[in-house]
Design a protein around this motif. Sequence first.
Motif, PDB file in Angstrom:
ATOM      1  N   VAL A 145       0.753  -1.310   0.032  1.00 42.43           N
ATOM      2  CA  VAL A 145      -0.067   0.123  -0.107  1.00 42.43           C
ATOM      3  C   VAL A 145       0.934   1.019   0.155  1.00 42.43           C
ATOM      4  N   GLY A 146       0.528   2.109  -0.853  1.00 43.51           N
ATOM      5  CA  GLY A 146       1.328   3.487  -0.651  1.00 43.51           C
ATOM      6  C   GLY A 146       2.113   3.667  -1.530  1.00 43.51           C
ATOM      7  N   ASP A 147       2.541   5.194  -1.901  1.00 44.93           N
ATOM      8  CA  ASP A 147       3.630   5.714  -2.506  1.00 44.93           C
ATOM      9  C   ASP A 147       4.304   6.721  -1.665  1.00 44.93           C
ATOM     10  N   PHE A 148       5.026   6.387  -0.982  1.00 45.20           N
ATOM     11  CA  PHE A 148       5.555   7.492   0.269  1.00 45.20           C
ATOM     12  C   PHE A 148       6.895   7.751  -0.114  1.00 45.20           C
ATOM     13  N   LYS A 149       7.296   9.052  -0.101  1.00 43.07           N
ATOM     14  CA  LYS A 149       8.417   9.549  -0.352  1.00 43.07           C
ATOM     15  C   LYS A 149       9.458   9.510   0.982  1.00 43.07           C
ATOM     16  N   SER A 150       8.701   9.701   2.062  1.00 36.19           N
ATOM     17  CA  SER A 150       9.307   9.757   3.403  1.00 36.19           C
ATOM     18  C   SER A 150       8.549   8.549   4.376  1.00 36.19           C
ATOM     19  N   VAL A 151      10.039   7.862   5.098  1.00 35.90           N
ATOM     20  CA  VAL A 151       9.478   6.949   5.813  1.00 35.90           C
ATOM     21  C   VAL A 151       8.596   7.182   7.024  1.00 35.90           C
ATOM     22  N   GLY A 152       8.328   8.559   7.322  1.00 40.43           N
ATOM     23  CA  GLY A 152       7.592   8.859   8.515  1.00 40.43           C
ATOM     24  C   GLY A 152       6.257   8.514   8.005  1.00 40.43           C
ATOM     25  N   ASP A 153       5.775   9.140   6.838  1.00 42.65           N
ATOM     26  CA  ASP A 153       4.377   8.704   6.397  1.00 42.65           C
ATOM     27  C   ASP A 153       4.079   7.284   6.264  1.00 42.65           C
ATOM     28  N   ALA A 154       5.021   6.582   5.905  1.00 41.56           N
ATOM     29  CA  ALA A 154       4.617   5.099   5.450  1.00 41.56           C
ATOM     30  C   ALA A 154       4.607   4.478   7.069  1.00 41.56           C
ATOM     31  N   LYS A 155       5.467   5.075   7.908  1.00 40.51           N
ATOM     32  CA  LYS A 155       5.326   4.378   9.495  1.00 40.51           C
ATOM     33  C   LYS A 155       3.873   4.692   9.994  1.00 40.51           C
ATOM     34  N   ASP A 156       3.465   5.906   9.619  1.00 36.60           N
ATOM     35  CA  ASP A 156       1.792   6.307  10.214  1.00 36.60           C
ATOM     36  C   ASP A 156       0.908   5.150   9.610  1.00 36.60           C
ATOM     37  N   LEU A 157       0.986   5.030   8.385  1.00 36.62           N
ATOM     38  CA  LEU A 157      -0.005   4.056   7.698  1.00 36.62           C
ATOM     39  C   LEU A 157       0.353   2.949   8.353  1.00 36.62           C
ATOM     40  N   ASN A 158       1.586   2.373   8.581  1.00 36.52           N
ATOM     41  CA  ASN A 158       2.029   0.960   9.180  1.00 36.52           C
ATOM     42  C   ASN A 158       1.163   0.854  10.431  1.00 36.52           C
ATOM     43  N   PHE A 159       1.344   1.905  11.301  1.00 34.24           N
ATOM     44  CA  PHE A 159       0.616   1.922  12.708  1.00 34.24           C
ATOM     45  C   PHE A 159      -0.847   1.943  12.550  1.00 34.24           C
ATOM     46  N   LYS A 160      -1.314   2.547  11.481  1.00 27.84           N
ATOM     47  CA  LYS A 160      -2.778   2.467  11.431  1.00 27.84           C
ATOM     48  C   LYS A 160      -3.364   1.118  10.995  1.00 27.84           C
ATOM     49  N   LEU A 161      -2.425   0.423  10.261  1.00 24.56           N
ATOM     50  CA  LEU A 161      -2.968  -0.834   9.549  1.00 24.56           C
ATOM     51  C   LEU A 161      -2.732  -1.762  11.002  1.00 24.56           C
ATOM     52  N   THR A 162      -1.758  -1.802  11.566  1.00 27.97           N
ATOM     53  CA  THR A 162      -1.481  -2.813  12.731  1.00 27.97           C
ATOM     54  C   THR A 162      -2.595  -2.542  13.643  1.00 27.97           C
ATOM     55  N   GLN A 163      -3.282  -1.217  13.925  1.00 28.39           N
ATOM     56  CA  GLN A 163      -4.271  -0.915  14.843  1.00 28.39           C
ATOM     57  C   GLN A 163      -5.622  -1.530  14.301  1.00 28.39           C
ATOM     58  N   MET A 164      -5.561  -1.625  12.944  1.00 32.73           N
ATOM     59  CA  MET A 164      -6.984  -2.243  12.357  1.00 32.73           C
ATOM     60  C   MET A 164      -6.753  -3.717  12.285  1.00 32.73           C
ATOM     61  N   GLY A 165      -5.830  -4.201  12.741  1.00 32.04           N
ATOM     62  CA  GLY A 165      -5.718  -5.690  12.714  1.00 32.04           C
ATOM     63  C   GLY A 165      -4.761  -6.572  11.701  1.00 32.04           C
ATOM     64  N   TYR A 166      -3.969  -5.673  11.046  1.00 34.88           N
ATOM     65  CA  TYR A 166      -3.169  -6.364   9.745  1.00 34.88           C
ATOM     66  C   TYR A 166      -1.859  -6.231  10.791  1.00 34.88           C
ATOM     67  N   THR A 167      -1.372  -7.264  11.365  1.00 36.12           N
ATOM     68  CA  THR A 167      -0.492  -7.336  12.522  1.00 36.12           C
ATOM     69  C   THR A 167       0.996  -7.266  11.623  1.00 36.12           C
ATOM     70  N   GLU A 168       0.943  -8.206  10.396  1.00 33.77           N
ATOM     71  CA  GLU A 168       1.828  -8.737   9.667  1.00 33.77           C
ATOM     72  C   GLU A 168       2.597  -7.436   8.898  1.00 33.77           C
ATOM     73  N   SER A 169       1.709  -6.488   8.856  1.00 34.22           N
ATOM     74  CA  SER A 169       2.170  -5.334   8.027  1.00 34.22           C
ATOM     75  C   SER A 169       3.739  -4.501   8.473  1.00 34.22           C
ATOM     76  N   ARG A 170       4.391  -4.284   7.521  1.00 32.85           N
ATOM     77  CA  ARG A 170       5.533  -3.563   7.877  1.00 32.85           C
ATOM     78  C   ARG A 170       6.116  -2.699   6.464  1.00 32.85           C
ATOM     79  N   VAL A 171       6.985  -1.717   6.946  1.00 27.76           N
ATOM     80  CA  VAL A 171       7.345  -0.497   5.987  1.00 27.76           C
ATOM     81  C   VAL A 171       8.409  -1.141   5.293  1.00 27.76           C
ATOM     82  N   ILE A 172       8.534  -1.005   3.890  1.00 27.85           N
ATOM     83  CA  ILE A 172       9.679  -1.626   2.989  1.00 27.85           C
ATOM     84  C   ILE A 172      10.083  -0.531   2.131  1.00 27.85           C
ATOM     85  N   ALA A 173      11.329  -0.452   1.588  1.00 32.31           N
ATOM     86  CA  ALA A 173      11.972   0.443   0.796  1.00 32.31           C
ATOM     87  C   ALA A 173      11.727  -0.148  -0.585  1.00 32.31           C
ATOM     88  N   SER A 174      10.962   0.635  -1.343  1.00 24.23           N
ATOM     89  CA  SER A 174      10.599   0.252  -2.801  1.00 24.23           C
ATOM     90  C   SER A 174      10.667   1.278  -3.670  1.00 24.23           C
TER      91      SER A 174
END
Length: 180
Positions: A145-174
């Motif tokens: 999910v996403g096209d983020f230029k900064s890691v902070g924005d990706a971590k925010d979405l990762n936190f949101k997804l983890t709270q929603m129950g997607y516990t396997e989500s993680r930030v990757i460089a791409s």
Amino acid sequence: MIFSMRLKTLLLILFFPVLIFIYSCGATSTVRYDRNKENEKKEVKGNNYKETFDIAPYRTKIEIKKKPVPEESAGDMDIWYGYAERDTTSDSVKTIVGTTNGFRVQVYVTDNLEEADSLKSELAERIIQKNIYIIFDPPFYKVEVGDFKSVGDAKDLNFKLTQMGYTESRVIASTVNIYE
């Protein structure tokens, strides 16, 4: 004979300190265990006391003031502070201008295409982010999910997804897309 006498003296001088060292390093087990038993007896004798301190008069009452929460329309997204509302007018097709190094949130990895596709549909309904990809990296399908230029924005979405129950989500460089 003088040579053998010197050899015996030399061996005695070298062997004697080694023998003293070995003898002095040894300890009997009874002495060690007897000391522990004495300490245990002292501890048992010292524990005969009554509790006389009462903490009740020293307790403080903590009051927390509640801030009023503005009521909004019901839905999954209303509880997330800082995320923009869905804009139905921007559902039009976007043009990719180029690509750059960035970050995405990898939500799930599976070897089943139907599973990945159903997760993509579920994510499209539950989150604002429209850039949901299924990447085939043999033999696995990765839902990102996403096209983020900064890691902070990706971590925010990762936190949101983890709270929603997607516990396997993680930030990757791409390599991410840049839209017009």
